[in-house]
Scaffold this motif. Structure first.
Motif, short mmCIF file in Angstrom:
data_model
loop_
_atom_site.label_atom_id
_atom_site.label_comp_id
_atom_site.label_asym_id
_atom_site.label_seq_id
_atom_site.Cartn_x
_atom_site.Cartn_y
_atom_site.Cartn_z
N UNK A 93 0.67 -1.61 0.43
CA UNK A 93 0.00 -0.02 -0.21
C UNK A 93 0.35 1.21 0.02
N UNK A 94 0.59 2.54 -1.09
CA UNK A 94 1.59 3.15 -1.05
C UNK A 94 1.23 4.43 0.38
N UNK A 95 2.31 4.39 0.73
CA UNK A 95 2.36 5.61 2.48
C UNK A 95 1.54 7.06 1.58
N UNK A 96 1.70 6.91 0.38
CA UNK A 96 1.45 8.45 0.62
C UNK A 96 0.27 9.02 0.29
N UNK A 97 -1.21 7.83 0.43
CA UNK A 97 -2.74 7.68 0.01
C UNK A 97 -2.98 8.07 2.17
N UNK A 98 -2.05 7.82 3.09
CA UNK A 98 -2.55 8.10 3.92
C UNK A 98 -2.22 9.18 5.01
N UNK A 99 -3.39 9.37 5.05
CA UNK A 99 -3.59 10.81 6.20
C UNK A 99 -3.09 11.25 7.90
N UNK A 100 -1.84 11.07 7.20
CA UNK A 100 -1.22 11.10 8.49
C UNK A 100 0.29 12.20 8.46
N UNK A 101 0.40 12.99 9.47
CA UNK A 101 0.89 14.20 9.09
C UNK A 101 2.29 13.63 10.13
N UNK A 102 2.84 13.44 10.60
CA UNK A 102 3.92 12.65 10.67
C UNK A 102 3.76 11.03 10.76
N UNK A 103 4.50 10.04 9.52
CA UNK A 103 4.41 9.60 9.95
C UNK A 103 4.86 8.06 10.56
N UNK A 104 5.83 8.72 11.17
CA UNK A 104 7.03 7.72 11.58
C UNK A 104 6.71 8.52 13.39
N UNK A 105 6.04 8.77 13.34
CA UNK A 105 5.63 9.50 15.46
C UNK A 105 5.24 8.56 15.41
N UNK A 106 4.12 8.25 14.82
CA UNK A 106 3.77 7.36 15.87
C UNK A 106 3.33 6.16 15.53
N UNK A 107 3.41 4.54 16.77
CA UNK A 107 2.21 3.63 16.53
C UNK A 107 1.62 3.63 15.79
N UNK A 108 1.35 2.36 15.19
CA UNK A 108 0.34 2.69 13.52
C UNK A 108 -0.22 0.58 14.37
N UNK A 109 -1.56 0.72 14.79
CA UNK A 109 -1.64 -0.57 14.20
C UNK A 109 -2.46 -1.19 12.59
N UNK A 110 -2.39 -2.40 13.29
CA UNK A 110 -2.40 -3.53 12.00
C UNK A 110 -3.41 -4.36 12.49
N UNK A 111 -4.49 -4.58 11.32
CA UNK A 111 -5.01 -5.56 11.34
C UNK A 111 -4.96 -6.85 10.43
N UNK A 112 -5.00 -8.04 11.00
CA UNK A 112 -4.67 -9.35 9.85
C UNK A 112 -6.34 -9.87 9.95
N UNK A 113 -7.20 -10.04 9.09
CA UNK A 113 -8.77 -10.48 8.79
C UNK A 113 -8.33 -11.90 7.77
N UNK A 114 -8.88 -13.01 8.46
CA UNK A 114 -8.65 -13.90 7.51
C UNK A 114 -10.65 -13.79 7.09
N UNK A 115 -11.47 -13.08 5.79
CA UNK A 115 -12.97 -13.26 6.13
C UNK A 115 -13.15 -14.39 5.62
N UNK A 116 -14.77 -14.71 6.12
CA UNK A 116 -15.25 -16.10 6.95
C UNK A 116 -15.92 -15.85 5.29
#
Length: 321
Positions: free
Chosen positions: A217-240
């Motif tokens: 995923x290109x980082x430019x599409x995320x709405x974040x002021x300083x992308x490397x300052x904050x901790x990011x949360x990630x979810x990985x989901x296998x859909x039913x």
């Protein structure tokens, strides 16, 4: 004449109590000091651990083709609850996910209903941006014909002509749709693997029959002021897999099964497993397992296919680039 001063027993006991009291006060002060030092040390260690949970940095040029050889000898991270190995990485341009499944139920769910990778740049366990791949075509033709379960009315000679595993591998060439949500600058919900935005995803099977997954995923599409300052949360989901309306419970799937819906876009282009090239982060590569701990035999209760399974992780983006 010498006078001998005799100390009374009461005075001795009193002096002993005073000494014991002083000793206990000293021990208490030492214990408090040691406890304070230990607390500071633990706090500093916890903070260092928190800030050290950065994503992997780049091993070199990564091709998003579902082949995990680019990620090295082993996948970097492990989720003990789901018994799943995976790698998350980033460079200046993209976020990357690489993951491997040897559980046949998970493989079938992913191929029919897709895997959703969700990202929250503010570190909250709440879906903000997501990429789902693969997504069934709106006419249901993407996977429905190729992934039907073995049925008793199938002619034996037909089953002999085309091995099921070979059929699954051949079906990968038809996977070209992905769904993106939360990205303001994307004109369509459903795009193809040949889209012009830079979103990439691919599936493949390795020599051991494991399903391998890669996405970018290109980082430019995320709405974040300083992308490397904050901790990011990630979810990985296998859909039913969604049950068709009026299903008789025989395991047959509905049209448009999976995470479909949305508007089409991104150009149809050529079909295929997806692909693309980019610079990625970290070690990674050949992890095994799955959210159900692995079931390569293929013997399973098909009702489990309707259930979704997911997990959250948090990381700071790599600052190596």
């Amino acid at each position: 004449m010498q006078f001998v001063h005799k100390v009374k027993p009461v005075q001795c006991r009193y002096a002993s109590l005073l000494l014991n009291n002083l000793f206990l006060k000293m021990l208490l002060k030492l214990s408090l000091s040691a406890g304070l030092l230990l607390s500071v040390a633990v706090s500093s260690f916890a903070q260092s651990e928190q800030h050290s949970s950065n994503m992997a940095s780049a091993p070199g040029k990564i091709s998003i083709d579902g082949n995990l050889n680019d990620w090295g000898d082993s996948l970097r991270y492990y989720n003990p609850e789901k018994k799943l190995n995976y790698t998350l990485a980033n460079d200046q341009q993209n976020l990357y996910l690489a993951i491997r499944f040897n559980d046949r139920m998970e493989q079938e769910r992913i191929m029919r209903a897709g895997l959703t990778w969700s990202v929250n740049p503010k570190g909250k366990k709440k879906d903000t941006y997501s990429l789902t791949f693969p997504v069934a075509e709106q006419n249901g033709g993407q996977m429905s014909a190729l992934l039907k379960p073995d049925n008793s009315d199938t002619a034996p000679e037909q089953r002999e002509r085309m091995d099921r595993d070979e059929m699954r591998k051949a079906s990968l060439t038809q996977l070209r749709n992905m769904k993106v949500t939360g990205f303001k600058d994307i004109d369509y919900d459903i795009i193809t693997t040949t889209n012009s935005y830079g979103f990439k995803a691919a599936l493949n099977f390795d020599d051991d029959g494991n399903l391998t997954y890669e996405a970018a995923i290109p980082l430019k599409f995320f709405d974040a002021d300083d992308i490397k300052k904050n901790e990011w949360a990630f979810n990985i989901k296998v859909n039913g897999i969604s049950r068709p309306s009026g299903s008789n419970g025989d395991g047959r799937e509905s049209r448009g099964m999976g995470a479909g819906g949305g508007r089409m876009g991104g150009g149809m282009g050529r079909g295929g497993m997806g692909g693309g090239t980019g610079m990625a982060g970290g070690r990674g590569g050949m992890g095994r397992g799955g959210m159900r701990g692995g079931n390569p035999s293929g013997d399973f209760d098909r009702s489990v296919l309707t259930k979704s399974e997911d997990f959250w992780e948090k990381f700071y983006l790599s600052k190596a680039h």
